[in-house]
Scaffold this motif. Structure first.
Motif, mmCIF file in Angstrom:
data_model
loop_
_atom_site.group_PDB
_atom_site.id
_atom_site.type_symbol
_atom_site.label_atom_id
_atom_site.label_comp_id
_atom_site.label_asym_id
_atom_site.label_seq_id
_atom_site.Cartn_x
_atom_site.Cartn_y
_atom_site.Cartn_z
ATOM 1 N N ALA A 139 0.969 -1.056 0.120
ATOM 2 C CA ALA A 139 0.012 -0.038 0.032
ATOM 3 C C ALA A 139 0.887 1.048 -0.034
ATOM 4 O O ALA A 139 1.235 1.646 1.008
ATOM 5 C CB ALA A 139 -0.901 -0.120 1.018
ATOM 6 N N PRO A 140 1.209 1.828 -1.270
ATOM 7 C CA PRO A 140 2.116 2.929 -1.482
ATOM 8 C C PRO A 140 1.454 4.155 -0.920
ATOM 9 O O PRO A 140 2.365 5.160 -0.410
ATOM 10 C CB PRO A 140 2.654 2.933 -2.594
ATOM 11 N N PHE A 141 0.147 4.141 -0.708
ATOM 12 C CA PHE A 141 -0.436 5.662 -0.388
ATOM 13 C C PHE A 141 -1.022 5.483 1.068
ATOM 14 O O PHE A 141 -1.286 4.576 1.463
ATOM 15 C CB PHE A 141 -1.557 5.888 -1.238
ATOM 16 N N HIS A 142 -1.148 6.784 1.317
ATOM 17 C CA HIS A 142 -1.668 6.945 2.827
ATOM 18 C C HIS A 142 -3.229 6.898 2.533
ATOM 19 O O HIS A 142 -3.590 7.043 1.295
ATOM 20 C CB HIS A 142 -1.490 8.538 3.201
ATOM 21 N N VAL A 145 -4.852 10.560 0.493
ATOM 22 C CA VAL A 145 -4.456 10.678 -0.965
ATOM 23 C C VAL A 145 -5.649 11.831 -1.533
ATOM 24 O O VAL A 145 -5.053 12.532 -2.257
ATOM 25 C CB VAL A 145 -4.538 9.431 -1.953
#
Lengths: 222, 101
Positions: A139-142, A145
């Motif tokens: 999960a690269p994103f917070h 987003v």
């Protein structure tokens, strides 16, 4: 110590003369064409040449702009961090081309040396030292987003609107940086900031060594 | 190309960097995004310098100095991130919640 903006008066006229000479001999532009109003054939030829220069500059600008913005988007959207780092190198390389297009080859050279040569290698080393497997691929994103995207769009909208609305009173053509003038300014008017930067770099080196040292080595030394 | 085109590209680069800084979870990627933002500002400085009515060098000198400061920032920032990753065993910044708990 005074940190003024203008160089010495005698110097300035000489530099200005030098500057004008280089620009005219370097590129046959509108100034040269306008002065030869009498000879219409020469004038039309010059204008034609000017248009073709403009076209090449425009094409180069669009290619480089796509490189900068596309690679920038790749940096923030690619899942794997090492791919992001490589996209970042593409982005910095396109920026170097853009500086050269703007007539600042010294800044382009510094961009290649510092960003492509030093900072990119440092970042890739740091990624290789720290990434354990593909733990970060999940999960690269917070979760924030949408808010981040909204903030970025607001920034683009506001600054872009301001840029388009403002009459900058700018020159029609980019004027090349005179390297001699730049060197003189750097070592006279900007001598104090120049020295402070050398001090800052020393402090950064010492701080980085201190921070990156392992605690075990500390005990072994002491 | 006019000054506005360069300024738009610089704005886009800055906004992309700001978005990445806020949206990504990886500490090293956040540093990369800071570099993107600094580069966007640098592009605007060099463009302003090139399109000044009188020949000038101030913008180019500012850009060179920002590059030096960015190099120092990257060095110290990466050293910090590496030190934190070494103690926490993760690069994800939302796992650093010792102060909260």
């Amino acid at each position: 110590m005074t940190v003024g903006l203008g160089p010495l008066p005698g110097l300035q006229t000489q530099e200005g003369h030098l500057k004008r000479g280089t620009v005219e001999s370097g590129r046959p532009l509108a100034g040269a064409a306008r002065r030869r109003v009498a000879d219409t054939r020469v004038r039309s030829k010059e204008l034609q040449r000017e248009r073709s220069t403009l076209d090449i500059t425009g094409i180069l600008f669009f290619v480089l702009a796509i490189g900068v913005v596309g690679a920038g988007l790749a940096v923030v959207t690619l899942r794997n961090v090492i791919h992001s780092a490589i996209a970042m190198m593409v982005c910095f390389g396109s920026l170097a081309g853009m500086y050269a297009l703007l007539g600042a080859p010294i800044v382009a050279a510094a961009q290649v040396l510092i960003y492509l040569g030093a900072i990119s290698v440092l970042i890739i080393f740091a990624i290789m030292l720290t990434q354990a497997g593909d733990a970060s691929l999940a999960a690269p994103f917070h979760r924030q987003v949408p808010f981040a995207a909204l903030a970025a769009l607001i920034v683009v909208g506001l600054i872009g609107w301001a840029v388009i609305q403002t009459d900058w009173g700018a020159a029609a053509q980019a004027v090349a940086v005179n390297l001699e003038q730049l060197a003189i300014a750097l070592f006279t008017d900007y001598a104090l900031p120049f020295e402070i930067i050398s001090l800052l770099l020393l402090a950064a080196i010492i701080g980085a060594i201190f921070l990156a040292r392992r605690p075990e080595e500390d005990e072994r030394a002491g | 190309m006019g000054l506005s085109a360069y300024l738009i590209v610089s704005t886009l680069l800055f906004a992309i960097g700001a978005f990445g800084f806020m949206a990504r979870r990886n500490g090293i990627l956040m540093l990369i995004c800071i570099e993107l933002m600094l580069n966007g500002v640098n592009l605007s400085l060099v463009a302003f310098n090139a399109y000044q009515p009188a020949p000038a060098v101030n913008g180019a000198i500012f850009a060179l100095m920002i590059m030096a400061v960015a190099a120092a920032e990257a060095t110290v920032g990466l050293a910090l991130v590496i030190a934190i990753i070494r103690t926490r065993q993760t690069a994800e910044v939302d796992q650093y919640r010792d102060l909260k708990e």
